[in-house]
Design an enzyme around this catalytic site. Structure first.
Site, PDB file in Angstrom:
ATOM      1  N   TYR A 140      30.906  38.018  43.850  1.00 24.38           N
ATOM      2  CA  TYR A 140      30.053  38.603  44.634  1.00 24.38           C
ATOM      3  C   TYR A 140      29.444  37.772  45.377  1.00 24.38           C
ATOM      4  O   TYR A 140      28.538  37.363  45.584  1.00 24.38           O
ATOM      5  CB  TYR A 140      28.936  39.224  43.768  1.00 24.38           C
ATOM      6  CG  TYR A 140      29.239  40.396  42.853  1.00 24.38           C
ATOM      7  CD1 TYR A 140      29.143  41.700  43.166  1.00 24.38           C
ATOM      8  CD2 TYR A 140      29.914  40.052  41.479  1.00 24.38           C
ATOM      9  CE1 TYR A 140      29.580  42.748  42.470  1.00 24.38           C
ATOM     10  CE2 TYR A 140      30.281  41.231  40.725  1.00 24.38           C
ATOM     11  CZ  TYR A 140      30.177  42.360  41.110  1.00 24.38           C
ATOM     12  OH  TYR A 140      30.461  43.313  40.417  1.00 24.38           O
ATOM     13  N   GLU A 156      34.485  39.077  31.687  1.00 21.74           N
ATOM     14  CA  GLU A 156      33.490  37.902  32.053  1.00 21.74           C
ATOM     15  C   GLU A 156      33.008  37.159  31.039  1.00 21.74           C
ATOM     16  O   GLU A 156      31.776  37.036  30.774  1.00 21.74           O
ATOM     17  CB  GLU A 156      32.201  38.395  33.053  1.00 21.74           C
ATOM     18  CG  GLU A 156      32.711  39.021  34.443  1.00 21.74           C
ATOM     19  CD  GLU A 156      31.552  39.229  35.276  1.00 21.74           C
ATOM     20  OE1 GLU A 156      30.181  38.831  34.907  1.00 21.74           O
ATOM     21  OE2 GLU A 156      31.659  39.761  36.204  1.00 21.74           O
ATOM     22  N   ASP A 213      24.834  43.876  31.968  1.00 23.84           N
ATOM     23  CA  ASP A 213      24.056  44.547  33.176  1.00 23.84           C
ATOM     24  C   ASP A 213      23.998  45.974  33.195  1.00 23.84           C
ATOM     25  O   ASP A 213      24.496  46.575  34.253  1.00 23.84           O
ATOM     26  CB  ASP A 213      24.240  44.005  34.531  1.00 23.84           C
ATOM     27  CG  ASP A 213      23.358  44.383  35.564  1.00 23.84           C
ATOM     28  OD1 ASP A 213      22.150  44.579  35.213  1.00 23.84           O
ATOM     29  OD2 ASP A 213      23.642  44.537  36.793  1.00 23.84           O
ATOM     30  N   GLU A 215      36.008  43.411  40.814  1.00 22.21           N
ATOM     31  CA  GLU A 215      34.805  43.852  41.353  1.00 22.21           C
ATOM     32  C   GLU A 215      34.423  43.056  42.640  1.00 22.21           C
ATOM     33  O   GLU A 215      34.566  41.796  42.736  1.00 22.21           O
ATOM     34  CB  GLU A 215      33.884  43.349  40.145  1.00 22.21           C
ATOM     35  CG  GLU A 215      33.823  44.129  38.820  1.00 22.21           C
ATOM     36  CD  GLU A 215      32.831  43.899  38.182  1.00 22.21           C
ATOM     37  OE1 GLU A 215      31.704  43.167  38.269  1.00 22.21           O
ATOM     38  OE2 GLU A 215      33.098  43.978  36.529  1.00 22.21           O
TER      39      GLU A 215
END
Length: 650
Positions: free
Chosen positions: A502, A449, A205, A538
């Site tokens: 997230y 990831e 991303d 994160e």
């Protein structure tokens, strides 16, 4: 031709070779009494190869003569990405070969003194690069974030030359075996797409900026020279121990003297020979920012080489900054100099308006001033190695670094092949070789990831982590995951668990009330399974600057702040047990590929892309200075944080 063998695979199989085993050092090009440096920053001639097969430059051999003779060129600043500099939409999203050229004027002594070695060094060329000097092939390199170089002495000392023409062809195509990986998707329906239409797909991303992202330099050494210095440090009570190993190229018969100087220039230890240990009584240790009264203390290791030749004595000098510090990990702590260290910092990107990923000193200093203002003591180089100058500033300011490879977006089964693994191993070798002497670097991160359910993934990461530990036994190793506790990947083999999550963003949208329960469960499951310290590597939410909504709704500044506050409640509980750090995603907004989910990039920054604060920046600043009061040392709470530290002085 060597270049064409590589070029022919660009839009076909895209299977580049991984190259030979690494040899030699990669010392940063510093000037000294025996070394000179000439930076080639500025405007280069530039052309993108828009031909259908992207191979016209190789077919017409553009490297054999000045680029202007084969067609029109653009002026392109170096360092910078080429994507956002012009007004051509085709160039912004271009995939394939681009060509750079620069004529460099050389000092007369470089071309006439045969005891001088002339080296061409490219700081970063994304992604695959082929280099020619005066039309002669001198180097190739795969990987867009690490330096490479070539000895060009014979080319520039072969006749009455006063300049040399440097040509660099760069291909930004990403394939299943590159790092990061990608795929080329061909659209074959001619009723929907033009003939031979293709797009570059990736599984990460951020925008795939390309070009010469860091400086290109020429530098000199004597023909017998200091090739590499390897320093590790330890502490015995109050005595600092500096273990050094030096490699020399050009002669087997030489003398080496080593001097360690403090910040005032006083010699505190000295040694001789290519390997040894220096003892520093009452050593000043290298401490992170806000952890000690005098953080980031750097000694200078001066290496002096002398060799006798038929023409007389030859010398080489190189000075390396050295920080004396130790790093250790227990099952619930991260220790620097034997004391618990808590990471409170950020994830970053090398990203900004116009210059893309290009290195820029004013931007870098703005970022460091914001880090100091924020009270951040650490960042992770998400998701690739950053410029060497960034690492140097971290050493000087005491900002701790988790140094990450470009192993992001590893999702395809082909990306776990032996070919991919071999390249990933070589990238880690290059990264360790470049950054091994930086005291600020306290941990290596091998990937971010990766997909966990693919069968070869466990072997891939077990091998990769073991190899990295063998390269550098002095530092812990991690990889960053967002999966549930999964024994198939690298978690059993790493020293620290780094977890991205997230909550109430990519799932349970808008439901802030579930964060505390889900986050506590995440931490407890990971720790129960592995009994290792955990970093929340994160977390965050997008916020559009100036968008306000109360009660908080997604994309408002209030929602970003509320989400962070819910995370902090759990982090404050778990940092008393086994959580050793928190890194916000992200320091600043950054560019991504276009998609319905992104409004001109990712907006999870606590600062805008132009480095202006959102509301969350003030929230995080208050938290980080509170954490500094609780877990570290800072000189005076009354003093504004931006006055606390400048390099080397208080």
């Amino acid at each position: 031709m060597a270049g064409r063998a590589v070029a022919g695979a660009v839009l076909g199989a895209l299977l580049w070779g991984c190259g030979l085993a690494l040899q030699g050092g990669m010392l940063y090009p510093r000037e000294s009494a025996s070394r000179e440096r000439k930076d080639l920053d500025g405007l280069w001639k530039f052309r993108a190869d828009f031909s259908e097969n992207r191979l016209r430059g190789f077919e017409q051999q553009w490297y054999r003569s000045p680029l202007r003779e084969s067609g029109p060129t653009l002026d392109m600043p170096v360092p910078s990405s080429f994507n956002d500099v012009g007004q051509d939409g085709q160039l912004r999203g271009f995939v394939g070969w681009v060509w750079y050229e620069r004529e460099a004027t050389l000092p007369q002594r470089w071309t006439q003194d045969l005891s001088t070695r002339v080296v061409l060094r490219i700081g970063s060329a994304h992604y695959y690069a082929i280099v020619w000097v005066n039309g002669v092939h001198v180097a190739e390199h795969e990987g867009g974030h690490l330096p490479f170089e070539a000895d060009i002495s014979k080319l520039v000392q072969s006749g009455p030359l006063s300049s040399c023409r440097i040509t660099i062809a760069i291909n930004n195509t990403l394939a299943p075996h590159t790092l990061p990986p990608g795929t080329i998707l061909y659209r074959t329906d001619t009723s929907m797409y033009p003939n031979r239409y293709f797009v570059q797909n990736t599984n990460f991303d951020f925008f795939n900026y390309a070009g010469l992202h860091r400086s290109v330099v020429l530098y000199t050494t004597p023909t017998t020279y200091i090739d590499d210095i390897d320093v590790t440090t330890s502490v015995d009570q109050n005595t600092g121990l500096v273990h050094y190993q030096i490699s020399i190229q050009g002669s087997e018969h030489f003398q080496l003297e080593v001097y360690l100087q403090d910040e005032e220039g006083n010699i505190v230890a000295r040694g001789t020979g290519a390997r040894g240990q220096l003892q520093v009584p009452n050593a000043h240790l290298w401490w992170p920012y806000l952890m000690h009264e005098h953080p980031a203390y750097l000694y200078s290791l001066e290496v002096r080489l002398t060799v006798q030749t038929a023409a007389g004595s030859m010398s080489d000098f190189y000075t390396l900054p050295v920080g004396i510090r130790t790093v250790a990990v227990t099952k619930n702590q991260f220790l620097i100099n034997g004391k618990p260290f808590y990471f409170h910092g950020v994830n970053k990107h090398e990203d900004s308006d116009i210059r893309g990923r290009g290195f820029d000193w004013p931007l870098l200093m703005k970022d460091f001033n914001l880090l100091l203002w924020l009270g951040a003591n650490a960042f992770r180089t998400s998701h690739y190695p950053y410029a060497e100058e960034v690492m140097q500033l971290c050493d000087q300011y005491g900002i701790v670094v988790i140094d990450e490879s470009p192993g992001v977006g590893i999702k395809l089964s082909q990306s776990y092949s032996n070919q991919s693994l071999q390249h990933h191993l070589e990238v880690m070798e290059e990264l360790v070789r470049r950054d091994k002497n930086h005291p600020a670097v306290v941990m290596w991160s091998v990937a971010n990831e990766p997909t966990s359910f693919l069968e070869p993934a466990g072997y891939y990461f077990k091998t990769l982590i073991a190899h990295t530990k063998a390269l550098d036994p002095s530092r812990p190793v991690t990889f960053v995951t967002n999966s549930k506790y999964d024994t198939d990947l690298g978690a059993p083999y790493v020293d620290v668990i780094c977890v991205n999550s997230y909550l109430s963003w990519y799932h349970d949208y808008g439901h802030l009330e579930v964060i505390q329960l889900q986050l506590a469960t995440q931490f407890e499951n990971w720790y129960r399974t592995y009994q290792k310290p955990i970093i929340q590597s994160e977390y965050g939410a997008d916020a559009i600057t100036g968008l306000h909504q109360d009660p908080p709704l997604m994309f408002s500044e209030e929602y970003q702040k509320s989400l962070l506050e819910r995370y902090h409640l759990v982090l404050d509980q778990k940092r008393k047990e086994y959580v050793v750090g928190e890194l916000i995603w992200n320091f600043a907004d950054f560019m991504t590929d276009q998609s319905p989910e992104r409004v001109i990039g990712n907006k999870k920054g606590i600062f805008t892309r132009q480095r202006q604060p959102k509301g969350a920046a003030f929230l995080l600043r208050e938290r980080y200075w509170k954490l500094a009061n609780e877990t570290g040392y800072h000189p005076a709470a009354e003093k504004p944080p931006y006055l606390v530290k400048s390099p080397f002085t208080w």
